[in-house]
Scaffold this motif. Structure first.
Motif, mmCIF file in Angstrom:
data_model
loop_
_atom_site.group_PDB
_atom_site.id
_atom_site.type_symbol
_atom_site.label_atom_id
_atom_site.label_comp_id
_atom_site.label_asym_id
_atom_site.label_seq_id
_atom_site.Cartn_x
_atom_site.Cartn_y
_atom_site.Cartn_z
ATOM 1 N N LEU A 78 0.814 -1.211 0.000
ATOM 2 C CA LEU A 78 0.000 0.000 0.000
ATOM 3 C C LEU A 78 0.850 1.265 0.000
ATOM 4 C CD1 LEU A 78 -2.548 -1.141 2.736
ATOM 5 C CD2 LEU A 78 -2.816 -1.259 0.249
ATOM 6 N N GLU A 79 2.028 1.203 0.655
ATOM 7 C CA GLU A 79 2.858 2.398 0.824
ATOM 8 C C GLU A 79 4.311 1.985 1.049
ATOM 9 O OE1 GLU A 79 3.234 5.926 4.172
ATOM 10 O OE2 GLU A 79 1.299 4.950 3.908
ATOM 11 N N ARG A 80 5.251 2.882 0.732
ATOM 12 C CA ARG A 80 6.678 2.664 0.969
ATOM 13 C C ARG A 80 7.196 3.820 1.821
ATOM 14 N NH1 ARG A 80 8.518 2.107 -4.100
ATOM 15 N NH2 ARG A 80 8.719 -0.134 -3.974
ATOM 16 N N GLN A 81 8.034 3.503 2.830
ATOM 17 C CA GLN A 81 8.572 4.549 3.700
ATOM 18 C C GLN A 81 9.923 4.104 4.268
ATOM 19 O OE1 GLN A 81 7.020 5.442 7.860
ATOM 20 N NE2 GLN A 81 5.984 7.002 6.640
ATOM 21 N N ASN A 82 10.993 4.766 3.864
ATOM 22 C CA ASN A 82 12.340 4.542 4.416
ATOM 23 C C ASN A 82 12.742 3.073 4.479
ATOM 24 O OD1 ASN A 82 12.559 7.311 4.845
ATOM 25 N ND2 ASN A 82 11.676 7.160 6.881
ATOM 26 N N GLY A 83 12.554 2.337 3.393
ATOM 27 C CA GLY A 83 12.955 0.935 3.359
ATOM 28 C C GLY A 83 11.941 -0.023 3.959
ATOM 29 N N TRP A 84 10.768 0.463 4.281
ATOM 30 C CA TRP A 84 9.701 -0.371 4.839
ATOM 31 C C TRP A 84 8.502 -0.320 3.906
ATOM 32 C CZ3 TRP A 84 9.966 -3.233 9.356
ATOM 33 C CH2 TRP A 84 11.126 -3.054 10.108
ATOM 34 N N LEU A 85 7.747 -1.397 3.863
ATOM 35 C CA LEU A 85 6.543 -1.470 3.044
ATOM 36 C C LEU A 85 5.332 -1.687 3.939
ATOM 37 C CD1 LEU A 85 7.815 -3.916 0.271
ATOM 38 C CD2 LEU A 85 7.624 -1.432 0.109
ATOM 39 N N LEU A 86 4.288 -0.904 3.698
ATOM 40 C CA LEU A 86 3.010 -1.108 4.378
ATOM 41 C C LEU A 86 2.236 -2.106 3.534
ATOM 42 C CD1 LEU A 86 1.014 -0.355 6.633
ATOM 43 C CD2 LEU A 86 0.156 1.445 5.125
ATOM 44 N N VAL A 87 1.908 -3.266 4.110
ATOM 45 C CA VAL A 87 1.233 -4.317 3.349
ATOM 46 C C VAL A 87 -0.150 -4.564 3.916
ATOM 47 C CG1 VAL A 87 3.365 -5.430 2.606
ATOM 48 C CG2 VAL A 87 2.308 -6.152 4.731
ATOM 49 N N ASP A 88 -1.033 -4.983 3.019
ATOM 50 C CA ASP A 88 -2.413 -5.306 3.371
ATOM 51 C C ASP A 88 -2.459 -6.783 3.727
ATOM 52 O OD1 ASP A 88 -5.147 -5.260 3.636
ATOM 53 O OD2 ASP A 88 -5.536 -5.359 1.490
ATOM 54 N N LEU A 89 -2.755 -7.096 4.991
ATOM 55 C CA LEU A 89 -2.790 -8.489 5.431
ATOM 56 C C LEU A 89 -4.171 -9.110 5.231
ATOM 57 C CD1 LEU A 89 -0.684 -8.105 8.668
ATOM 58 C CD2 LEU A 89 0.052 -9.001 6.466
ATOM 59 N N ASN A 90 -5.201 -8.369 5.509
ATOM 60 C CA ASN A 90 -6.587 -8.773 5.253
ATOM 61 C C ASN A 90 -7.416 -7.490 5.237
ATOM 62 O OD1 ASN A 90 -7.483 -8.140 7.943
ATOM 63 N ND2 ASN A 90 -6.765 -10.126 8.663
ATOM 64 N N PRO A 91 -8.698 -7.554 5.008
ATOM 65 C CA PRO A 91 -9.484 -6.313 4.881
ATOM 66 C C PRO A 91 -9.419 -5.370 6.084
ATOM 67 C CG PRO A 91 -10.761 -8.171 4.094
ATOM 68 C CD PRO A 91 -9.507 -8.730 4.695
ATOM 69 N N THR A 92 -9.072 -5.873 7.253
ATOM 70 C CA THR A 92 -9.068 -5.005 8.437
ATOM 71 C C THR A 92 -7.692 -4.828 9.076
ATOM 72 O OG1 THR A 92 -9.554 -6.883 9.887
ATOM 73 C CG2 THR A 92 -11.439 -5.669 8.990
ATOM 74 N N LEU A 93 -6.645 -5.410 8.484
ATOM 75 C CA LEU A 93 -5.329 -5.374 9.130
ATOM 76 C C LEU A 93 -4.221 -5.033 8.146
ATOM 77 C CD1 LEU A 93 -3.893 -5.895 11.844
ATOM 78 C CD2 LEU A 93 -3.652 -8.269 11.148
ATOM 79 N N GLU A 94 -3.394 -4.070 8.534
ATOM 80 C CA GLU A 94 -2.217 -3.671 7.751
ATOM 81 C C GLU A 94 -1.007 -3.762 8.654
ATOM 82 O OE1 GLU A 94 -3.151 0.333 6.706
ATOM 83 O OE2 GLU A 94 -4.534 -0.256 5.123
#
Length: 136
Positions: free
Chosen positions: A93-109
């Motif tokens: 979903l997003e990239r920030q300083n070498g980290w990725l925000l990932v979608d785990l399921n509809p209610t959890l990132e």
């Protein structure tokens, strides 16, 4: 006694010289660009990785390690949410300083370290067959 010490010192220098010659002959300290050893992981390797453009966020990502920690914040000290096994597909979903925000399921990132993921499906590791028990 003084002669004995001189011989042992000379022998030490000869041995040291032979070891140094062997090291240079084997190429361990062969110099590459800018006078650095070829095998060193200095700034040259980091600068090549830094110039490589990051994969777009829409590209599918996969876990490339045996177990990948997913955290609440983009930090190694962030609270652990879950650990994902190798080969798990991730939607970024997003990239920030070498980290990725990932979608785990509809209610959890959660956040994962980008360098532990890949855009290619990782190969399965070879698992040798279990040994056959001896019969009597």
């Amino acid at each position: 006694m003084a002669r004995k010490k001189q011989k042992s010192r000379l022998l030490g220098w000869v041995l040291l010289g032979l070891v140094a010659l062997g090291v240079f002959q084997s190429g361990i300290f062969e110099l590459g660009e800018k006078g650095r050893p070829k095998g060193s992981s200095g700034n040259a390797a980091q600068s090549v990785a830094a110039t490589k453009p990051p994969a777009p966020l829409s590209a599918p990502r996969f876990v490339n390690v045996a177990s990948l920690n997913v955290r609440h914040t983009p930090s190694p000290s962030g609270e652990l949410i879950i650990a994902l096994p190798r080969g798990t597909a991730l939607r970024v979903l997003e990239r920030q300083n070498g980290w990725l925000l990932v979608d785990l399921n509809p209610t959890l990132e959660g956040w994962v370290a980008e360098h532990l993921t890949t855009t290619q499906v990782p190969q399965q590791r070879y698992m040798p067959p279990a040994p056959v028990p001896a019969s009597r």
